[in-house]
Design a protein around this motif. Structure first.
Motif, PDB file in Angstrom:
ATOM      1  N   LYS A 296     -10.217   2.592   4.911  1.00  0.00           N
ATOM      2  CA  LYS A 296     -10.525   2.579   3.580  1.00  0.00           C
ATOM      3  C   LYS A 296     -10.292   1.377   3.189  1.00  0.00           C
ATOM      4  N   ILE A 297      -9.615  -0.001   4.428  1.00  0.00           N
ATOM      5  CA  ILE A 297      -9.372  -0.822   3.542  1.00  0.00           C
ATOM      6  C   ILE A 297     -10.585  -1.830   5.083  1.00  0.00           C
TER       7      ILE A 297
ATOM      8  N   SER B  74      -9.188   2.312  -5.506  1.00  0.00           N
ATOM      9  CA  SER B  74      -7.885   1.904  -4.590  1.00  0.00           C
ATOM     10  C   SER B  74      -6.731   2.012  -5.309  1.00  0.00           C
TER      11      SER B  74
ATOM     12  N   ASN C 282     -10.851  -5.569   5.032  1.00  0.00           N
ATOM     13  CA  ASN C 282     -10.469  -6.646   6.082  1.00  0.00           C
ATOM     14  C   ASN C 282     -10.356  -6.009   7.641  1.00  0.00           C
TER      15      ASN C 282
ATOM     16  N   THR D 277      -7.172  -6.602  -6.307  1.00  0.00           N
ATOM     17  CA  THR D 277      -8.472  -5.737  -5.471  1.00  0.00           C
ATOM     18  C   THR D 277      -9.758  -6.721  -5.923  1.00  0.00           C
TER      19      THR D 277
ATOM     20  N   ILE E 258       0.713  -0.989  -0.337  1.00  0.00           N
ATOM     21  CA  ILE E 258       0.058  -0.041  -0.317  1.00  0.00           C
ATOM     22  C   ILE E 258       0.992   1.470  -0.219  1.00  0.00           C
TER      23      ILE E 258
ATOM     24  N   LEU F 268      -6.606  -7.048  -0.654  1.00  0.00           N
ATOM     25  CA  LEU F 268      -6.920  -6.025   0.486  1.00  0.00           C
ATOM     26  C   LEU F 268      -9.051  -5.566  -0.343  1.00  0.00           C
ATOM     27  N   THR F 269      -9.643  -5.484   0.197  1.00  0.00           N
ATOM     28  CA  THR F 269     -10.879  -5.126   0.053  1.00  0.00           C
ATOM     29  C   THR F 269     -10.902  -4.100   0.467  1.00  0.00           C
ATOM     30  N   TYR F 270     -10.912  -2.729  -0.879  1.00  0.00           N
ATOM     31  CA  TYR F 270     -11.141  -1.303  -0.686  1.00  0.00           C
ATOM     32  C   TYR F 270     -12.303  -1.584  -0.037  1.00  0.00           C
TER      33      TYR F 270
END
Length: 672
Positions: free
Chosen positions: A52-53, A157, A55, A166, A44, A150-152
Motif C-alpha cells: 500500500k506504500i 492512508s 515509495n 501524506t 505506521i 509516505l505515498t499510499y
C-alpha cells in the motif's frame, strides 16, 4: 562649507554601514530559512501492508505489539508485499515486539514464498506475488533522501488516522469550470513533481455518504482545493463495493482493480486473487482431528480459551490443500463432528468456523470419542488423503469419565497417531476419582513423552501452541502412521513340486492373492515378492517390480506351475539372497512359505539363518507336509506362526488367522 561637506560624508558613511549591516543580517536570515529541514521518521500502524506504500525505499517507525498473529506475513527474509511491514520486521529479527525504526526496500516479486516460525511470528507460504520487500535496521544511508511523508496507493492512508502527512493529487482546473476530484487510476500516472503535500482530514459522517460537493473554481495554473479522499467519487472502482459508503474501502479485496500499489491487468486478476490464499505448508502435510472437551465441567470461559487455542494452532499450522488439513470433533456424553478435513481449506475460514462452535455439555467420555474418530472421521468421504499421516489430538479437562485404553489401541492399530493434552490434571487427592489411572500413557501412540502434554492451567494453554505444532508436523516421528498393513516386505515361497498338481497350484495362488489384497500396497507401503521352488528355485517377481495392488494380483495369476522335487531348505536360502536381501531397512520382513510335503534337504540351518536376519517366517503346511518341519521353519512361538490344513481347498480358512497374527505381532511391540 567644509563642515557641511564633512557632515554629509559622515551621514553617507553611516547609511552605508547601516545598509551593510542590514544586508548581512538579511542574508543570515535567508540562509537560516534555506537550511535543510530535519528528517522526520513517518509512523505506521501494525496492519499497514508494504504494497500500500508506493515509495520504493523508506524508513518508518513501527509501534509495539506487531507480533500479534492477526498481522499476516508471507515469506521468509524476502516478504510478499501483501505482508504487514512491521510484523515482517519482527519475524526477520530486525525488531522485537516493542517496535522501533526500520528501513524497507522494495524488490521484485517472486514465486514460492516459504512460511516459517521465527521470533514469535508465524509467516505463511504463498505461491507467488508481484512485488516483494526486505527489511533491515533503520540506519540512514549517506547520500540517500528518505521521504518524511509516505505515498499510499489506497485513498484511506493508515497514517491519516494519526494525522500523518501524506500526498494527494489534484488536477489543474480550467477557468470557468468546476474542478473535479481526481481518481486513483489517474493519480498513478502523475509524476511526484506534480504532487502537493497536504494533510488528509479524518472522514466525517458526510464524507462517507453518497453526496459529494464540488470544489471552488481556481485560476489557471493553480491546483484545486484539498479533496476529501474518502468520498465515493474519489475512485470509481469502489462504487459497486458493499463497503463503498462506509469509509472503509480496502483496495486489497479480491476483485478490485488496484492491487499491490499499482495496476493489475484484467487477465491477472484471477491469479492474483487465488494467490492470496495460502495453499498450506507442504512441510507439514498431515490430516488432523482435534477432539475438544465440551463437558459441563469445563465451563464457558475455559471452553472459549480452548477454541482460541485451536484458532492459534490453525494460524500457526498454515492450513491448506498442499499442507495440513484440520477437523474438529467435540465430545461430552457423545461425540459429534463439528467439521471434517475437507470443510475448510485455509486458516482464516477455519478460525471463523471455530468461533461458531457451541458447548455440548455432559460428561467427558473420551474413550467413546476416540472410537468415533477411528470409525468415522478419517475416511475418504471426510477428506482423508491417504498419503498424509492421521493425527488425533485429544484435549481433556482434568480426566476422562470413561476408559480410553481399548479404544486407543484400535486407533493406533488403524494408523492414527494419538496426542493427549491434559489440562489441570488430577492432583494426588483427586486420583481416587479417576476411572483409569495413567490414562494418557494408555492412549498415546508412544509413551516416550513426545505425544503427551501436561498443562497446569487453562490460562497457560497458549504456551503449548508451538510445541504441539512442531510435534504434529514432525512426520518422521509419527510412529503410529505405520501399521501392520502398510509397513512390510512380504515374500511368498511357494512349493511347485509334482505332488501339488496344476489344480491345487491354482488354489495355492488364490491363497497368496487373498492375503496380498489385505495390505496397502505401494513402493512406500507394503511390497510383495514371490519365489517358486522344486529342486530348483525361480524368482517370480521381486519387491521392487510392482507398486499397486492390481498389478500384484495380476502378477500372481500369471505365475506358471513348474513341477519337480521338494527342496525347501534351498528355497529358503534362495529367498533370503534373491528377495529379502533387497528389502528396505525400515520394512518388516515377512516370509510366508507354503508346502505340501517333507523336504528332500535340510531345513534347520536355512531356517536359523532366516530368524537371525530378522525375517519373520510363517510356515503353511498342506496334506503331506511334516508338522515338525513346519515348527522348525516358523518363527517362535510356533503356535502363532505354523499352520496346517489337510486339504488345499481349506487354505482360504487360514487367511484371517494369518492376517490377525501378523497385526497382533506388529501391535505388541513396546510403545516407548
Amino acid at each position: 562649507m567644509g563642515i557641511v561637506v564633512l557632515t554629509m560624508k559622515a551621514s553617507v558613511i553611516e547609511m552605508f554601514l547601516v545598509l551593510l549591516v542590514t544586508g548581512i543580517h538579511s542574508n543570515k536570515e535567508m540562509t537560516k530559512k534555506t537550511k535543510r529541514p530535519k528528517f522526520t521518521v513517518p509512523q505506521i500502524n501494525c496492519d499497514v501492508k508494504a504494497g500500500k506504500i508506493i515509495n520504493p525505499e523508506f524508513v518508518v517507525k513501527c509501534p509495539a505489539g506487531c507480533q500479534d498473529p492477526k498481522y499476516h506475513v508471507y515469506g521468509t527474509d524476502v516478504y510478499a508485499s501483501y505482508s504487514s511491514v512491521c510484523a515482517a520486521a519482527v519475524h526477520s529479527g530486525t525488531l522485537d515486539n516493542s517496535g522501533g525504526r526500520i528501513l524497507v526496500r522494495k524488490v521484485a516479486g517472486q514465486s514460492g514464498y516459504k512460511g516459517s516460525y521465527s521470533n514469535g511470528v508465524q509467516s505463511l507460504s504463498l505461491s507467488r506475488w508481484r512485488e516483494s520487500f526486505i527489511v533491515s535496521e533503520g540506519k540512514l544511508q549517506k547520500g540517500v533522501t528518505y521521504p518524511s511523508a509516505l505515498t499510499y496507493s489506497s485513498a484511506k492512508s493508515p497514517a491519516a488516522k494519526a494525522g500523518e502527512t501524506t500526498k494527494t493529487y489534484q488536477k489543474p482546473s480550467v477557468p470557468g469550470t468546476t474542478a473535479q476530484p481526481v481518481t486513483l487510476l489517474q493519480v498513478l500516472g502523475i509524476t511526484p513533481a506534480e504532487a502537493t503535500h497536504t494533510t488528509l482530514p479524518k472522514p466525517s459522517p458526510s464524507a462517507a455518504g453518497p453526496t459529494t460537493s464540488s470544489p471552488r473554481p481556481q485560476p489557471v495554473g493553480q491546483r484545486s482545493q484539498e479533496l476529501d479522499l474518502w468520498s465515493t467519487t474519489t475512485y470509481t472502482s469502489s462504487q459497486n463495493s458493499p463497503r463503498a459508503n462506509s469509509g472503509e474501502t480496502d483496495l486489497w479485496k479480491p476483485g478490485l482493480v488496484l492491487l499491490d500499489a499499482g495496476f493489475v491487468p484484467k487477465e491477472e486478476l484471477s491469479t492474483q486473487s487465488v494467490d492470496l490464499i495460502s495453499q498450506g505448508d507442504p512441510n507439514c502435510k498431515v490430516d488432523l482431528s482435534f477432539l475438544i472437551d465440551g463437558s459441563a465441567s469445563i465451563g464457558k470461559r475455559r471452553f472459549r480459551i480452548q477454541k482460541q487455542f485451536l484458532a492459534d494452532i490453525a494460524q500457526a499450522l498454515d492450513i491448506g490443500p498442499a499442507g495440513p488439513l484440520m477437523g474438529v470433533v467435540q465430545y461430552g456424553d457423545n461425540p459429534a463432528t463439528q467439521f471434517n478435513l475437507k470443510t475448510h481449506m485455509n486458516s482464516q475460514d477455519l478460525k471463523t468456523a471455530l468461533e461458531k462452535i457451541t458447548q455440548r455439555g455432559g460428561l467427558s467420555n473420551v474413550g467413546r470419542a476416540i472410537s468415533f474418530v477411528t470409525k468415522n472421521f478419517f475416511s475418504k468421504a471426510n477428506g482423508n488423503r491417504g498419503g498424509a499421516p492421521n493425527v488425533a489430538v485429544v484435549i481433556v479437562d482434568g480426566w476422562p469419565t470413561d476408559k480410553v485404553e481399548d479404544a486407543s489401541r484400535l486407533a493406533r492399530e488403524s494408523g492414527i497417531n494419538i496426542f493427549f493434552i491434559t489440562v489441570e490434571g488430577a492432583v494426588e487427592n483427586e486420583k481416587q476419582y479417576m476411572m483409569e489411572p495413567n490414562f494418557a500413557n494408555k492412549a498415546v501412540c508412544r509413551t516416550n513423552g513426545f505425544y503427551s502434554l501436561s498443562v497446569q492451567s487453562w490460562f497457560s494453554l497458549r504456551k503449548s501452541v508451538q510445541p504441539l505444532v512442531k510435534r504434529v508436523c514432525d512426520t518422521d516421528r509419527l510412529a503410529c502412521s505405520k501399521t501392520c498393513f502398510n509397513s512390510a516386505d512380504i515374500g511368498f515361497v511357494i512349493d511347485g513340486s509334482s505332488s501339488v498338481g496344476t489344480g491345487n497350484f491354482r488354489t495355492v495362488l488364490q491363497f497368496v492373492a487373498n492375503i496380498s489384497k489385505e495390505f496397502e500396497i505401494s513402493d512406500t507401503d507394503t511390497r510383495i515378492g514371490a519365489v517358486q521352488y522344486t529342486y530348483e528355485q525361480r524368482l517370480e517377481f521381486g519387491f521392487e517390480v510392482y507398486g499397486t495392488k492390481s498389478d500384484i494380483l495380476n502378477a500372481i495369476k500369471r505365475v506358471g506351475y513348474w513341477s519337480g522335487g521338494t527342496s525347501t531348505g534351498a528355497a529358503i536360502n534362495y529367498a533370503l539372497e534373491q528377495l529379502f536381501k533387497k528389502s528396505k531397512p525400515n520394512k518388516r520382513k515377512l516370509m510366508i512359505l507354503i508346502t505340501d510335503g517333507r523336504s528332500y534337504d535340510d531345513i534347520r540351518i536355512p531356517a536359523m539363518a532366516a530368524h537371525h536376519k530378522g525375517v519373520i517366517t510363517y510356515a503353511i503346511g498342506v496334506a503331506w507336509a511334516a508338522q515338525d518341519e513346519l515348527e522348525i521353519i516358523a518363527t517362535h512361538p510356533a503356535k502363532d506362526h505354523a499352520f496346517f490344513v489337510d486339504e488345499f481347498d481349506k487354505l482360504y480358512k487360514l487367511v484371517p488367522t494369518v492376517i490377525q497374527n501378523i497385526c497382533t505381532e506388529f501391535n505388541s511391540r513396546p510403545r516407548n
